[in-house]
Enzyme design. Structure first.
Site, mmCIF file in Angstrom:
data_model
loop_
_atom_site.group_PDB
_atom_site.id
_atom_site.type_symbol
_atom_site.label_atom_id
_atom_site.label_comp_id
_atom_site.label_asym_id
_atom_site.label_seq_id
_atom_site.Cartn_x
_atom_site.Cartn_y
_atom_site.Cartn_z
ATOM 1 N N SER A 307 31.263 27.380 10.883
ATOM 2 C CA SER A 307 32.652 27.818 10.971
ATOM 3 C C SER A 307 33.053 28.052 12.424
ATOM 4 O O SER A 307 32.477 28.913 13.106
ATOM 5 C CB SER A 307 32.854 29.099 10.155
ATOM 6 O OG SER A 307 34.117 29.678 10.438
ATOM 7 N N LYS A 402 18.568 36.943 -6.326
ATOM 8 C CA LYS A 402 18.985 35.956 -7.326
ATOM 9 C C LYS A 402 18.019 34.782 -7.407
ATOM 10 O O LYS A 402 18.129 33.933 -8.307
ATOM 11 C CB LYS A 402 20.403 35.477 -7.017
ATOM 12 C CG LYS A 402 21.446 36.573 -7.189
ATOM 13 C CD LYS A 402 22.828 36.118 -6.786
ATOM 14 C CE LYS A 402 23.855 37.222 -7.028
ATOM 15 N NZ LYS A 402 23.593 38.437 -6.239
#
Length: 602
Positions: A307, A402
């Site tokens: 970014s 996760k």
């Protein structure tokens, strides 16, 4: 010790009290009727106790403290000084061989002096504290916590001119009616609203110890009342604060975690004067890693992020905060191996922190599955091999809870990234490869906290997927610091698990944020939307068949994984590339499950 006028006056007053005690000891010895010859003896021997006590009190540092802050520690120092002085005075008088000297005076005198000097100090403290209390003009403040916790906070509060404590609200029922430094325990938490009205309190200061089991429960109960909640500054905030004033309660305070203790010397030896490369440097964890690394005196910090805007913001912040540090800011994608290798060869980093990843579960669960594999798996493969190729001593992969028994593509891709890292670790003996797993990070991009905050600002409703869903949470600085600590420890190929504390119900988190905003659930309702694809009610930090081994750091453990046979990273690379731009989701999941057997497709 540098003497001030107050020290000299205190010394003179003490000597006057020593002289008075000497006369009083003689007076008591003769039943309040001292013969003339003993009055002469008393005056003639007076210089010796004055010299003995004056010297002893100076040696024992009695005049280093301020009378208005007299405590048990100062009185203990005074006691030793008086005892030593009594022995000096007795020795001097006995060596003079004064005829018919009443030896009981030598015993009475130190006792009387201790009472006189101690009484003077305690009286001065009481007088000055009462005068300070009567002069308080700050807003009325309630202390919420036990008497013990309130006692620890009161001394710091004395200098907070904006606030004037008016009472204590204790969670311990038996403390009601007790008194602490002029403050009464007015009741329990159930009475907070009534007490606030009767005392006209402007705020409540929560003084329960950080990390205590009762802290979050107390804060949840206190936040039911429409009363601003304050807390004392954290230790790091005291350094930045000019006056140490109480501040508003924040979400991190309600979760109440004990601050991380780092191996400062070890991290300084690892980072100071070295070159460190961080991928995903513009993200929540990556940018905090850069801040922490800069704090340890890195010579050159190479920041890589896909970014442009994120890397620009990071550049502006670090240039302002650390102008002496050489920062290099690259817009690059970890999926492009040649670009990443060129950057690393140019700067030869000693340590590589790989934080670049796609982490949003629902977004990666449909339409973007292949993107999760390309960034999370191939990006890790590229970054790990680049670290080995340029001779970095350490490579640290940022993983997630996760990845444990994953039920979604994002989690399975992170587990596959761990396996790829362990395979690459066998290719480069000189580089130590480790991974770090942790749960949700408060305030990180894509987490529930910014989402809930935005929903509250819009007037609600706050959307929660399920009333029983729970997650582990830690703050961004805590996560980054433990990642650094893990990078310092362990053997190549190990996976570290962070101590995440107790899991938090997302519903409770939503209610806390609503109350901290000054609203209640009637004004900002909570709506349940149902579990999203791939979402679990709770996350685990260890998979079935895994156990942990302790490390020298209490908040870090090593996961003993029962992993399958080592992967062939080149075969994984070839398979992902062969998936193409729009793979069939079921085929992609089947392939992923073949490499990550614990992945449960729902």
């Amino acid at each position: 010790m540098r003497w001030h006028k107050s020290n000299f006056l205190a010394f003179v007053l003490d000597l006057m009290l020593v002289a008075f005690g000497w006369w009083l000891a003689f007076w008591l010895r003769f039943n309040l009727d001292m013969p003339d010859e003993f009055q002469v003896m008393m005056v003639g021997t007076l210089p010796w106790p004055l010299l003995g006590f004056g010297a002893s009190l100076l040696v024992w540092g009695v005049y280093r403290h301020i009378w208005r802050y007299t405590s048990v520690a100062e009185l203990t120092r005074l006691f030793y000084g008086v005892v030593f002085a009594g022995l000096l005075s007795a020795s001097a008088v006995l060596m003079l061989r004064v005829g018919s000297f009443p030896r009981s005076v030598l015993l009475l005198h130190p006792m009387l002096v201790l009472l006189l000097l101690g009484g003077a100090r305690v009286s001065a403290r009481l007088l000055l504290v009462n005068r300070a209390q009567s002069a308080l003009t700050g807003k009325p403040l309630l202390l919420v916590g036990s008497v013990q916790d309130a006692a620890a906070a009161l001394s710091a509060l004395r200098g907070a001119r904006l606030w004037s404590p008016v009472g204590i609200v204790s969670p311990i029922a038996t403390e009601k009616g007790r008194n602490l430094q002029g403050l009464s325990v007015l009741g329990g938490l159930a009475d907070l609203h009534r007490i606030a009205e009767s005392t006209q309190a402007a705020a409540a200061l929560v003084v329960l110890a950080v990390g205590s089991d009762a802290r979050r429960e107390v804060l949840m109960g206190a936040s039911e009342v429409s009363l601003p909640l304050l807390t004392m500054p954290r230790p790091d905030e005291w350094l930045r604060s000019e006056d140490g004033q109480p501040r508003r309660i924040e979400l991190e305070d309600l979760l109440g975690r004990v601050p991380v203790v780092l191996d400062e010397k070890g991290l300084s030896d690892l980072i100071a004067g070295e070159t460190v490369l961080v991928t995903g440097a513009g993200g929540s964890i990556g940018s905090e890693l850069c801040r922490q690394i800069a704090r340890f005196g890195v010579a050159r910090l190479v920041c890589v992020d896909v970014s442009e805007y994120a890397i620009y913001q990071l550049e502006q912040e670090l240039r302002r905060a650390h102008p002496q540090m050489q920062g290099l800011y690259y817009t690059a994608n970890v999926r492009e191996n040649e670009r990443l290798l060129a950057i690393a060869r140019l700067h030869r980093p000693t340590v590589v922190f790989h934080a670049a990843a796609y982490k949003h579960v629902p977004l990666m669960e449909s339409l973007n599955e292949v993107e999760a594999l390309r960034t999370n798996v191939l990006g890790t493969l590229n970054a790990a091999r680049v670290a080995g190729a340029v001779g970095a001593t350490r490579f640290v992969l940022i993983s997630t809870d996760k990845a444990v028994n994953p039920t979604n593509v994002m989690g399975a891709s992170k587990r596959l990234a761990e396996l790829v890292m362990q395979s690459v670790a066998t290719e480069y003996d000189s580089t130590r490869f480790v991974a770090v797993r942790f749960g949700n990070v408060l305030g990180s991009s894509g987490s529930v906290v910014p989402l809930f905050t935005a929903q509250i600002a819009r007037g609600g409703p706050v959307t929660v997927t399920h009333p029983d869903i729970v997650r582990y949470f830690m703050t961004i600085p805590e996560a980054a610091q433990l990642v650094l600590q893990a990078g310092l420890m362990g053997q190549s190929g190990q996976i570290f698990v962070l101590d995440m504390g107790e899991p938090v119900k997302i519903l409770d988190l939503a209610k806390i944020l609503i109350r901290l905003s000054g609203k209640n659930e009637q004004e900002i309702p909570v709506v349940f939307t149902g579990l999203r694809p791939g979402e679990k009610l709770y996350e685990e930090l260890l998979a079935n068949g895994e156990t942990t081994a302790p490390t020298p750091h209490s908040k870090l453990h090593v996961a003993k994984t029962s992993s399958p046979d080592r992967l062939n990273p080149d075969a994984v690379l070839k398979d992902i590339e062969s998936l193409g731009g729009a793979p069939v989701p079921s085929s992609l999941r089947a392939w992923l499950q073949s490499l990550v057997p614990e992945y449960s497709v729902r």
